[in-house]
Design an enzyme around this catalytic site. Structure first.
Site, short mmCIF file in Angstrom:
data_model
loop_
_atom_site.label_atom_id
_atom_site.label_comp_id
_atom_site.label_asym_id
_atom_site.label_seq_id
_atom_site.Cartn_x
_atom_site.Cartn_y
_atom_site.Cartn_z
N LEU A 56 8.77 0.08 -30.78
CA LEU A 56 8.36 0.54 -29.45
C LEU A 56 9.17 1.79 -29.11
O LEU A 56 10.40 1.78 -29.12
CB LEU A 56 8.64 -0.56 -28.42
CG LEU A 56 7.92 -0.46 -27.09
CD1 LEU A 56 6.41 -0.51 -27.27
CD2 LEU A 56 8.37 -1.58 -26.16
N LYS A 108 10.98 6.02 -25.14
CA LYS A 108 10.96 7.34 -24.50
C LYS A 108 9.56 7.75 -24.07
O LYS A 108 9.40 8.76 -23.37
CB LYS A 108 11.54 8.39 -25.46
CG LYS A 108 13.01 8.16 -25.79
CD LYS A 108 13.53 9.21 -26.76
CE LYS A 108 15.00 8.96 -27.11
NZ LYS A 108 15.52 9.96 -28.08
N PHE A 110 23.17 -0.50 -25.37
CA PHE A 110 23.30 0.93 -25.11
C PHE A 110 24.59 1.21 -24.35
O PHE A 110 25.21 0.31 -23.76
CB PHE A 110 22.12 1.42 -24.27
CG PHE A 110 20.79 1.29 -24.95
CD1 PHE A 110 20.39 2.19 -25.91
CD2 PHE A 110 19.93 0.24 -24.62
CE1 PHE A 110 19.16 2.08 -26.54
CE2 PHE A 110 18.69 0.12 -25.24
CZ PHE A 110 18.31 1.03 -26.21
N ARG A 154 18.24 4.32 -17.54
CA ARG A 154 17.60 5.62 -17.64
C ARG A 154 16.28 5.57 -18.42
O ARG A 154 15.33 6.28 -18.11
CB ARG A 154 18.56 6.63 -18.29
CG ARG A 154 18.04 8.06 -18.25
CD ARG A 154 19.13 9.06 -18.57
NE ARG A 154 19.58 9.00 -19.96
CZ ARG A 154 20.78 8.61 -20.34
NH1 ARG A 154 21.68 8.22 -19.44
NH2 ARG A 154 21.12 8.59 -21.62
N ASP A 168 33.60 -6.77 -33.39
CA ASP A 168 32.14 -6.90 -33.36
C ASP A 168 31.71 -8.36 -33.52
O ASP A 168 30.81 -8.84 -32.83
CB ASP A 168 31.51 -6.07 -34.47
CG ASP A 168 31.56 -4.58 -34.20
OD1 ASP A 168 31.92 -4.18 -33.07
OD2 ASP A 168 31.24 -3.80 -35.11
#
Length: 380
Positions: free
Chosen positions: A71, A74, A96, A103, A168
């Site tokens: 997908l 943007k 992110f 955004r 992580d």
């Protein structure tokens, strides 16, 4: 209700997760939940998760049991599909930098506008707020900043990094725990939750747990001579766990066959051994170098001393113990290590599908889920 004791353990069956995360921590959190039966859909940009080419082996194992959807976030034309995903999901995971998800139109407020019961997990380096929120980083730098690289792992050595990306890994496991807790709270109260999980803070938790927060700290307080790695005569590595006095004494008795000087230090208790740590460490290094790994195995076998050869994961996978425990499973000709738990002596998490190709389930998935409004009506 009758439970099939031989069936795979899938306690999260029916939980639906949309995974926007990349690389390691986020995908680890969702693959753990997928192993336990959750339906996970991995969303990737047309260029794919960077781990596909940076860490292909890691990518393959962290994205088993998931469907793959491509997908382009943007492209505004894909916002209706984002709405469908949010309405369909119980949980959203994203990794992110803070502010990016908002955004590009997949932030927590967008998710809640479509689904007021959603659990939304944001994983980032330093967290969603605070003066470091926008700093770049990787596992090594998060660990360094958190205090996890300040203490040596071996007597007389400088601090060194592990081959494992501990920050992580820990952050991914903590995220899955937090998601399960939030789902439980939602079941009890109907309340949504936005989980803010920082890799840096996950490592800070670990470092503080192990070494404390005192300003004046002995950087060797966690080390014990004899609890370390040693090179053998054939350049293999032997791990010894000689922390307790009785282990040390039995080892000295056995090692006296190689060097009878070990009998002179047999009676040293833990405090005395730490006081002579430099000398004992040098003695042990020379001692272990005098025999091959196989010879040490022959000497220490049946001694009730903690010792092991340092193996590769592939070597460990071939062990009779892991075979007996059923920890390595085959799926479509590939090997996987799913969530390592056995329930009632029989049931284990399963691997039902291998890592998806980029976007392989996109159209099939969207053809199966309901429209955003229909799904929202069901969830309210």
């Amino acid at each position: 209700m009758t439970v099939d004791r031989d069936a795979a353990w899938q306690p999260l069956k029916g939980v639906r997760i949309v995974d926007f995360s990349v690389l390691l921590p986020g995908p680890l959190s969702t693959v753990l939940l997928a192993d336990l039966g959750a339906e996970v859909v991995k969303i990737e940009a047309p260029t794919g998760d960077p781990a596909r080419h940076l860490l292909p082996g890691v990518f393959n194992t962290l994205n088993r049991n998931k469907r793959g959807v491509m997908l382009d976030l943007k492209d505004p034309a894909n916002m209706p599909r984002v709405a469908e995903l949010m309405c369909w999901a119980d949980v959203v995971v994203e990794s992110f930098r803070p502010g990016v998800a908002q955004r590009i139109g997949i932030g927590v407020e967008v998710a809640r506008s479509h689904n007021p019961r959603i659990i939304y997990c944001s994983m980032s380096g330093f967290g969603q707020d605070g003066p470091w929120r926008a700093k770049p980083g990787h596992d090594l730098t998060y660990s360094a900043a958190a205090g996890a690289m300040s203490h040596p792992g071996s007597w007389g050595q400088h601090p060194a990094r592990s081959s494992l990306p501990v920050g992580d890994l820990v952050a991914g496991m903590m995220a899955s725990n937090a998601i399960l807790a939030a789902l439980r709270e939602r079941d009890l109260t109907g309340q949504s939750a936005h989980l803010d999980l920082s890799i840096f803070e996950a490592m800070f938790f670990c470092a503080a747990t192990r070494h404390g927060l005192d300003q004046e700290v002995d950087l060797t307080s966690h080390l014990f001579p004899g609890n370390d790695l040693y090179q053998t005569a054939d350049d293999k590595t032997l791990a010894l766990g000689l922390m307790e006095d009785h282990y040390w004494q039995v080892f000295c008795d056995r090692a006296a066959v190689v060097d009878d000087k070990m009998l002179a230090v047999r009676g040293l208790d833990e405090h005395a051994r730490r006081a002579r740590g430099d000398a004992l460490t040098a003695t042990l290094k020379t001692l272990i170098r005098a025999r091959t790994l196989e010879q040490w195995y022959a000497l220490l076998r049946d001694s009730d001393i903690p010792f092991e050869a340092c193996l590769t994961p592939a070597q460990a996978a071939s062990s009779t113990h892991l075979h007996a425990r059923g920890r390595v499973v085959q799926q479509a000709g590939q090997q996987f290590v799913p969530f390592p738990v056995t329930v009632d002596g029989h049931r284990r998490p399963a691997v039902s599908r291998t890592c998806p190709h980029l976007g392989q389930d996109t159209e099939a998935f969207f053809s199966q889920i309901q429209s955003a409004q229909q799904c929202a009506d069901l969830k309210v």
